[in-house]
Design an enzyme around this catalytic site. Structure first.
Site, short mmCIF file in Angstrom:
data_model
loop_
_atom_site.label_atom_id
_atom_site.label_comp_id
_atom_site.label_asym_id
_atom_site.label_seq_id
_atom_site.Cartn_x
_atom_site.Cartn_y
_atom_site.Cartn_z
N CYS A 271 0.89 -1.10 -0.03
CA CYS A 271 0.17 -0.15 0.06
C CYS A 271 0.77 1.30 -0.18
O CYS A 271 0.86 2.04 -1.01
CB CYS A 271 -0.86 0.07 1.17
SG CYS A 271 -2.27 -1.32 1.22
N1 NAD Z 1 -2.71 -5.88 1.73
C1 NAD Z 1 -3.34 -4.74 2.48
O1 NAD Z 1 -2.87 -4.63 3.49
C2 NAD Z 1 -4.25 -3.91 1.80
C3 NAD Z 1 -4.96 -3.14 2.57
C4 NAD Z 1 -5.68 -2.17 2.11
C5 NAD Z 1 -6.07 -2.06 0.60
N2 NAD Z 1 -5.20 -3.20 -0.10
C6 NAD Z 1 -5.59 -3.06 -1.66
O2 NAD Z 1 -6.51 -4.22 -1.82
C7 NAD Z 1 -6.12 -4.84 -3.11
C8 NAD Z 1 -5.68 -6.17 -2.95
O3 NAD Z 1 -4.69 -6.25 -2.13
P1 NAD Z 1 -4.26 -7.70 -1.53
O4 NAD Z 1 -3.26 -7.30 -0.53
O5 NAD Z 1 -5.55 -8.49 -0.90
O6 NAD Z 1 -3.60 -8.58 -2.56
P2 NAD Z 1 -3.17 -9.86 -2.78
O7 NAD Z 1 -2.14 -10.19 -3.84
O8 NAD Z 1 -3.01 -10.59 -1.41
O9 NAD Z 1 -4.58 -10.73 -3.07
C9 NAD Z 1 -4.98 -10.63 -4.52
C10 NAD Z 1 -5.57 -11.87 -5.01
O10 NAD Z 1 -6.45 -11.56 -6.33
C11 NAD Z 1 -6.08 -12.64 -7.10
N3 NAD Z 1 -6.33 -12.15 -8.37
C12 NAD Z 1 -5.59 -11.57 -9.12
N4 NAD Z 1 -6.49 -11.45 -10.62
C13 NAD Z 1 -7.28 -11.86 -10.36
C14 NAD Z 1 -8.54 -12.03 -11.07
N5 NAD Z 1 -8.73 -11.66 -12.47
N6 NAD Z 1 -9.76 -12.68 -10.63
C15 NAD Z 1 -9.81 -13.20 -9.37
N7 NAD Z 1 -8.77 -13.01 -8.62
C16 NAD Z 1 -7.70 -12.45 -9.26
C17 NAD Z 1 -4.76 -12.94 -6.72
O11 NAD Z 1 -4.50 -14.57 -7.06
C18 NAD Z 1 -4.68 -13.07 -5.30
O12 NAD Z 1 -5.16 -14.01 -4.48
C19 NAD Z 1 -5.02 -3.83 -3.87
O13 NAD Z 1 -5.40 -3.04 -4.42
C20 NAD Z 1 -4.55 -3.37 -2.47
O14 NAD Z 1 -3.67 -2.19 -2.70
C21 NAD Z 1 -4.43 -3.93 0.29
#
Ligand code: NAD
Length: 432
Positions: A271
């Site tokens: 992030c």
């Molecule tokens: N990790 C954090 O602490 C956090 C906090 C707030 C916001 N975010 C935001 O949330 C979003 C997700 O982050 P995250 O940390 O959960 O990512 P992550 O990589 O842990 O998880 C994302 C998941 O999406 C899947 N994926 C990718 N393309 C896909 C598709 N087309 N269809 C279905 N699944 C698909 C991946 O296989 C993965 O399992 C990002 O935009 C991030 O900036 C993350």
């Protein structure tokens, strides 16, 4: 619209969550625990299998929570995206990284929306939770869905709701962090408010989808800029031989108008190092400068190099070179108490040490292996005898399980980037 709201209020709506990572899995579990039937979709077969086998791969979700929700039949996971036809609502939680030129890469969002568009039906709610630049929901997602012949606010409802989850935080979680929601139309906001209102303790509707998108970017830019400021103050203090940690502690006694931020070896995670550049990219397109974001990015991005300077200085004081020295990096996750290494400064530090000819090793009780391409021998057990064999030890991330004091007793030079050895003074100790 009323049909969907009524189904949501009675928890009869079927929910989908696209992307079962750090954000999506806790959300899917939260919905399922509240009594909804939830289908989690992911491209990654291994994650899908693990969810269905009640084996959690996310620190904030226990196997027992998966057993409860999967066992009750409220949560299932699948890679079969045709099942999107069965859901009334979908939350998109896919990654939003930066591309090679540090521009937003929204291809994951586009692919996810493409899957939804294939299975689109009237009366659906779609909420984007992935962090992104202002305008993504209306300029990118809405046209992809409307070209299927559906009208937003009438035939389907589209909103953005920033995800604020803080992995490993024992106090705040998906359910008790206030949920900001902004829809493309007032109807969209109302439907989305009714989804989250069944599960989240506090829902905060805002007047537009762009406001909701920008809220998240302000929050993370605020952190990035303040961390950049305190990193720069740390460099100034170091030049003047002043203990920056004590300065911050003193300043933090002011009961108003000051909020402590702490310096460190560089930003990590999915992030803070990334999100501000989504804002600056879009602002530049609109002809507006993002000077604070760019400057904080430069200062924070240079911190791993500063750590290398400290290692070099420490070794030099002992008539040693980085080239050929044995250096142990302690803590490779990007923050305390978790196993996530995304954007971790420890990886840059290991890489730079290795480029300079050091023999690199690492220890982290939460991390079993490094990502491909990073050199370093894992030290699974950090005994005093093992530590004594190194020329320098660099504390990059602290974990409660690690005995940092032992490092000072046994490691010839300790570079402490986190004030883990607060109160200690030694000729072998170099603090950030
Ligand atoms: N990790 C954090 O602490 C956090 C906090 C707030 C916001 N975010 C935001 O949330 C979003 C997700 O982050 P995250 O940390 O959960 O990512 P992550 O990589 O842990 O998880 C994302 C998941 O999406 C899947 N994926 C990718 N393309 C896909 C598709 N087309 N269809 C279905 N699944 C698909 C991946 O296989 C993965 O399992 C990002 O935009 C991030 O900036 C993350």
């Amino acid at each position: 619209m009323q049909d969907l709201i009524s189904k949501l209020q009675k928890k009869e709506a079927r929910l989908g969550v696209l992307g079962l990572g750090y954000v999506g899995l806790p959300l899917a579990v939260g919905f399922a625990k509240a009594g909804f039937k939830v289908t989690g979709f992911d491209l990654d077969q291994a994650k899908v299998d693990q969810v269905n086998a009640c084996e959690s791969y996310i620190i904030d979700i226990s196997n027992a929570e998966l057993a409860e929700t999967v066992g009750s039949g409220n949560l299932t996971a699948t890679t079969d995206f045709s099942k999107l036809s069965d859901v009334d609502s979908v939350n998109i939680c896919v990654p939003t990284p930066l591309g090679k030129t540090r521009d937003p890469d929204i291809t994951y969002i586009q692919a996810a929306v493409g899957s939804i568009a294939e299975c689109m039906h009237s009366g659906m709610l779609i909420v984007l939770e992935s962090t992104t630049y202002p305008g993504t929901t209306e300029e990118v997602i809405m046209p992809l869905l409307e070209e299927k012949g559906f009208k937003v606010g009438e035939d389907f409802f589209l909103a953005f709701s920033p995800e604020r989850v803080d992995p490993g935080n024992p106090t705040f979680n998906t359910i008790n962090i206030p949920k900001v929601v902004g829809g493309v139309t007032a109807n969209c906001t109302e439907v989305a408010r009714n989804l989250y209102g069944q599960v989240m303790e506090t829902v905060v509707p805002v007047s537009s989808v762009r406001v909701a998108e920008t809220v998240k970017l302000l929050e993370n830019t605020f952190r990035s800029v303040n961390i950049g400021l305190v990193n720069e103050i740390a460099l100034m203090c170091s030049a003047m031989d002043i203990d920056v940690w004590e300065v911050i502690e003193g300043a933090a006694t002011k009961p108003f108008g000051f909020m402590p931020f702490y310096p460190g070896p560089g930003l990590g995670g999915h992030c803070i190092p990334i999100d501000p550049f989504y804002l600056s990219w879009k602002a530049k397109l609109a002809g507006s400068e993002a000077r604070f974001i760019d400057l904080a990015g430069q200062v924070n991005g240079a911190m791993p190099k500063h750590v290398i300077k400290l290692v070099t200085r420490g070794l030099n004081e002992h008539r040693k070179a980085v080239n050929g020295s044995k250096v142990l990096v302690v803590g490779v996750a990007y923050k305390s108490g978790i196993d996530d290494m995304r954007e971790s400064p420890a990886l840059d530090i290991l890489e730079m040490l290795s480029e300079r000819g050091a023999e690199t090793s690492w220890h982290d009780p939460h991390v079993p292996s490094l990502p491909g391409g990073i050199n370093g021998t894992r030290v699974p057990e950090m005994t005093p005898e093992v530590v004594a064999g190194f020329d320098a030890v660099v504390i990059v991330t602290t974990h409660a399980e690690v005995d940092h004091e032992m490092l000072l007793d046994k490691g010839p030079i300790v570079i402490d980037t986190r004030n883990a050895l607060k109160g200690h003074v030694s000729k072998n100790l170099i603090k950030l």
